[in-house]
Structures are given as C-alpha cells and as structure tokens.
Design a protein around this motif. Structure first.
Motif, PDB file in Angstrom:
ATOM      1  N   ALA A  32       0.832  -1.206   0.000  1.00 23.71           N
ATOM      2  CA  ALA A  32       0.000   0.000   0.000  1.00 23.71           C
ATOM      3  C   ALA A  32       0.868   1.258   0.000  1.00 23.71           C
ATOM      4  N   GLU A  33       2.007   1.222   0.712  1.00 26.06           N
ATOM      5  CA  GLU A  33       2.914   2.374   0.737  1.00 26.06           C
ATOM      6  C   GLU A  33       3.603   2.552  -0.611  1.00 26.06           C
ATOM      7  N   VAL A  34       3.930   1.453  -1.266  1.00 26.46           N
ATOM      8  CA  VAL A  34       4.518   1.539  -2.604  1.00 26.46           C
ATOM      9  C   VAL A  34       3.521   2.201  -3.558  1.00 26.46           C
ATOM     10  N   ALA A  35       2.276   1.754  -3.511  1.00 24.04           N
ATOM     11  CA  ALA A  35       1.250   2.307  -4.399  1.00 24.04           C
ATOM     12  C   ALA A  35       1.057   3.794  -4.153  1.00 24.04           C
ATOM     13  N   ALA A  36       1.015   4.203  -2.882  1.00 23.41           N
ATOM     14  CA  ALA A  36       0.819   5.610  -2.558  1.00 23.41           C
ATOM     15  C   ALA A  36       2.000   6.455  -3.022  1.00 23.41           C
ATOM     16  N   ALA A  37       3.221   5.928  -2.872  1.00 26.27           N
ATOM     17  CA  ALA A  37       4.412   6.664  -3.297  1.00 26.27           C
ATOM     18  C   ALA A  37       4.436   6.845  -4.811  1.00 26.27           C
ATOM     19  N   VAL A  38       4.101   5.795  -5.533  1.00 21.03           N
ATOM     20  CA  VAL A  38       4.091   5.889  -7.001  1.00 21.03           C
ATOM     21  C   VAL A  38       2.989   6.845  -7.461  1.00 21.03           C
ATOM     22  N   ALA A  39       1.852   6.811  -6.781  1.00 19.94           N
ATOM     23  CA  ALA A  39       0.760   7.720  -7.146  1.00 19.94           C
ATOM     24  C   ALA A  39       1.157   9.172  -6.931  1.00 19.94           C
TER      25      ALA A  39
ATOM     26  N   ALA B 245       2.242   9.404 -10.771  1.00 20.00           N
ATOM     27  CA  ALA B 245       0.922   9.592 -11.384  1.00 20.00           C
ATOM     28  C   ALA B 245       0.456  11.037 -11.277  1.00 20.00           C
ATOM     29  N   ALA B 246       0.589  11.643 -10.106  1.00 23.78           N
ATOM     30  CA  ALA B 246       0.109  13.015  -9.932  1.00 23.78           C
ATOM     31  C   ALA B 246       0.819  14.010 -10.852  1.00 23.78           C
TER      32      ALA B 246
ATOM     33  N   VAL C 184      10.280  18.598 -10.038  1.00 24.32           N
ATOM     34  CA  VAL C 184      11.373  18.649  -9.067  1.00 24.32           C
ATOM     35  C   VAL C 184      11.978  17.254  -8.998  1.00 24.32           C
ATOM     36  N   SER C 185      13.187  17.129  -9.518  1.00 25.21           N
ATOM     37  CA  SER C 185      13.871  15.845  -9.602  1.00 25.21           C
ATOM     38  C   SER C 185      14.819  15.680  -8.417  1.00 25.21           C
ATOM     39  N   SER C 186      15.792  14.821  -8.558  1.00 25.37           N
ATOM     40  CA  SER C 186      16.729  14.514  -7.476  1.00 25.37           C
ATOM     41  C   SER C 186      17.948  13.830  -8.064  1.00 25.37           C
ATOM     42  N   GLY C 187      19.054  13.919  -7.347  1.00 31.69           N
ATOM     43  CA  GLY C 187      20.220  13.133  -7.735  1.00 31.69           C
ATOM     44  C   GLY C 187      19.911  11.653  -7.734  1.00 31.69           C
ATOM     45  N   ALA C 188      18.898  11.251  -6.938  1.00 31.56           N
ATOM     46  CA  ALA C 188      18.495   9.846  -6.876  1.00 31.56           C
ATOM     47  C   ALA C 188      17.857   9.378  -8.175  1.00 31.56           C
ATOM     48  N   ALA C 189      17.438  10.310  -9.033  1.00 29.17           N
ATOM     49  CA  ALA C 189      16.901   9.924 -10.338  1.00 29.17           C
ATOM     50  C   ALA C 189      18.004   9.448 -11.260  1.00 29.17           C
TER      51      ALA C 189
ATOM     52  N   TYR D   6      12.055   5.544  -4.406  1.00 31.85           N
ATOM     53  CA  TYR D   6      12.332   6.961  -4.644  1.00 31.85           C
ATOM     54  C   TYR D   6      13.154   7.146  -5.919  1.00 31.85           C
ATOM     55  N   CYS D   7      14.194   6.334  -6.085  1.00 32.72           N
ATOM     56  CA  CYS D   7      15.030   6.433  -7.286  1.00 32.72           C
ATOM     57  C   CYS D   7      14.205   6.179  -8.549  1.00 32.72           C
ATOM     58  N   ALA D   8      13.379   5.133  -8.511  1.00 34.48           N
ATOM     59  CA  ALA D   8      12.593   4.768  -9.692  1.00 34.48           C
ATOM     60  C   ALA D   8      11.573   5.847 -10.037  1.00 34.48           C
ATOM     61  N   THR D   9      10.914   6.410  -9.026  1.00 31.56           N
ATOM     62  CA  THR D   9       9.874   7.402  -9.309  1.00 31.56           C
ATOM     63  C   THR D   9      10.469   8.718  -9.788  1.00 31.56           C
ATOM     64  N   LYS D  10      11.600   9.113  -9.229  1.00 27.32           N
ATOM     65  CA  LYS D  10      12.235  10.346  -9.702  1.00 27.32           C
ATOM     66  C   LYS D  10      12.820  10.156 -11.103  1.00 27.32           C
ATOM     67  N   ALA D  11      13.343   8.958 -11.377  1.00 26.06           N
ATOM     68  CA  ALA D  11      13.841   8.668 -12.725  1.00 26.06           C
ATOM     69  C   ALA D  11      12.693   8.705 -13.734  1.00 26.06           C
ATOM     70  N   ALA D  12      11.496   8.304 -13.308  1.00 28.19           N
ATOM     71  CA  ALA D  12      10.334   8.356 -14.198  1.00 28.19           C
ATOM     72  C   ALA D  12      10.040   9.793 -14.616  1.00 28.19           C
ATOM     73  N   LEU D  13      10.171  10.753 -13.688  1.00 27.02           N
ATOM     74  CA  LEU D  13       9.946  12.154 -14.039  1.00 27.02           C
ATOM     75  C   LEU D  13      10.993  12.649 -15.028  1.00 27.02           C
ATOM     76  N   ASP D  14      12.244  12.255 -14.818  1.00 28.49           N
ATOM     77  CA  ASP D  14      13.295  12.632 -15.769  1.00 28.49           C
ATOM     78  C   ASP D  14      12.954  12.130 -17.166  1.00 28.49           C
ATOM     79  N   HIS D  15      12.518  10.890 -17.262  1.00 27.24           N
ATOM     80  CA  HIS D  15      12.272  10.312 -18.585  1.00 27.24           C
ATOM     81  C   HIS D  15      10.987  10.883 -19.187  1.00 27.24           C
TER      82      HIS D  15
END
Length: 252
Positions: A109-116, A120-121, A144-149, A159-168
């Motif tokens: 449930a926490e994974v889903a909320a983080a990805v959303a 998603a947002a 707003v990205s991050s070095g973790a992306a 966190y790394c995967a979701t921030k990388a998604a914004l970069d892409h």
C-alpha cells in the motif's frame, strides 16, 4: 528609459506547504507571480503574513489519491486560475521518500501511494495543464527531480525509480514539441528540508548511507530551501529553461 515589460505570469505549485515547496511559492510571489498551491494541507496564514507581491490561492487535495485528483482536474479550477496569463508555469514539487528499505520490507500500500504521489500526480497534472494552457504562448512544466533519479542508492529503490520516471517523462515530452511548451526535470540539490530529517532518522539497516547524509547536515553542506528555490525559479523563468530536459541547479 522605458520600463521593461514582463509577461503576466501564473504558477501552480504542488506540495507548497513547507520546505522547498513553501520557498518556491515565496520566491515566485516575490517576483509578482500569482500562485495556486495544491497540497493535502493549507498554509494560507503563514504565506499571507509575508505579503509578497503575487496573489496566492490554494487547494487542499491529497495528490496520492489518483481518483480524487482526476475528479478535481475534470473541473475548471486550473483554467479559471490561469485565465489572463501570458506565461503559465507548473512546478511538480510534491513527493515522498518512502517506503525506505529493500523490496521485502516495503508494504504494498505504501509503494502504491508513493508511485501515485511521485509519478501519477505529476503526469496527470502535466496533461491537464497542457490542455488548460493551449491558448498561452509560453508554457513551462518543471518536475522537481533529485540526484536519486540519476544515481542509485541502497534502500531507495522506490524513490530512485519514481524520480527517474519524471526525468524520462521530461525527455519524452520534450520530443512532442507542443506549441509554446517547455518541459524539464530539475534537481534542486541537497536541500535542508523535512525529508532530510526523515533520512537521518531512518534505521541504517534500511538505508546504509544514512551517516553520509547526517554528516552533510553536521558540516553545513545542505542548501537552505530559500537558496534552492531562488536558483530554481531563476532557471525556470530564464530563456535557458527547457533547452535540455534534465538539469541540476548546482551546475547551472
């Protein structure tokens, strides 16, 4: 000498109640830019006490609830707020670090909320913003990205995967060449926010690099939200914004 004319600018900022988001609101308003803040809580009293030049509105909305976000985006709030703008900005700042640790300890449930919230947002808002600003000549989306992306960290795979998604997303959206649209995913540096406090408080078995971040705090290596926001907004409003789909304010 005639006064320089600036375009009427309006901005939407998510996660605007504290940390970098709050500093972004203040930095934008100080430049005379009207801001609509979207977050699960409100900070109107604190913002209005500062009384910068730009007008401020806010919407209380849980961005990790994709259904409620979709319902809100189906309304006319964005279009109404942006009416009359000659330059429109969307800053997708809201995000979460957790869940922290290897996959085996991550509650689904926490994974889903983080990805959303983290993916998603911002993408839903980007689509709605594009539609609402179709008649505006200068439109800009900043994630707003991050070095973790761009660099993997143990314990931060979500966190790394979701921030990388914004970069892409920014890289791909830049190829769509929408009229007047600029998109970039921008890392603000290591900012002294509540998230940094969460990082220092997490168990080292879940985040082996915790001590590195604790030392950055002790040695004064963290950037203040105000300094990071000032650099971020300066870049966002510059002609250079969007020339490359990913950027880091520390190297601008």
């Amino acid at each position: 000498m005639a006064a320089t004319s600036h375009p009427i600018t309006k901005a939407i900022v998510t996660g605007h109640t504290r940390g970098l988001g709050a500093a972004l609101v203040d930095a934008l308003r100080a430049r005379g830019i009207d801001v609509l803040g979207v977050s699960r809580s409100r900070r109107a009293a604190a913002v209005d006490a500062a009384a910068p030049a730009g007008r401020f509105e806010e919407v209380e909305l849980d961005l990790s609830n994709s259904g409620k976000l979709a319902q809100w985006l189906a309304g006319d709030t964005l279009a109404r707020f942006l009416r009359g703008a000659e330059r429109a900005l969307l800053v997708n700042n809201a995000g979460t670090l957790g869940p922290v640790g290897p996959s085996a300890v991550q509650p689904p449930a926490e994974v889903a909320a983080a990805v959303a919230l983290n993916v998603a947002a911002p993408l839903m808002l980007a689509g709605a913003f594009s539609n609402a600003t179709s008649g505006i000549a200068d439109r800009r989306i900043a994630h707003v990205s991050s070095g973790a992306a761009r660099n993997p960290y143990p314990g931060w795979n979500i966190y790394c995967a979701t921030k990388a998604a914004l970069d892409h997303h920014a890289r791909a959206a830049a190829l769509d060449t929408e009229r007047g649209m600029r998109v970039a995913s921008v890392a603000p540096g290591v900012v002294d926010t509540e998230m940094q406090g969460q990082i220092r408080a997490v168990d080292e078995t879940r985040f082996p690099l915790r001590e590195r971040f604790a030392e950055m705090k002790r040695s004064g290596q963290l950037t203040s939200p105000e300094e990071a926001a000032s650099k971020f907004v300066e870049y966002l409003l510059s002609d250079a914004f969007g020339r490359t789909p990913t950027a880091d304010v520390r190297s601008l």
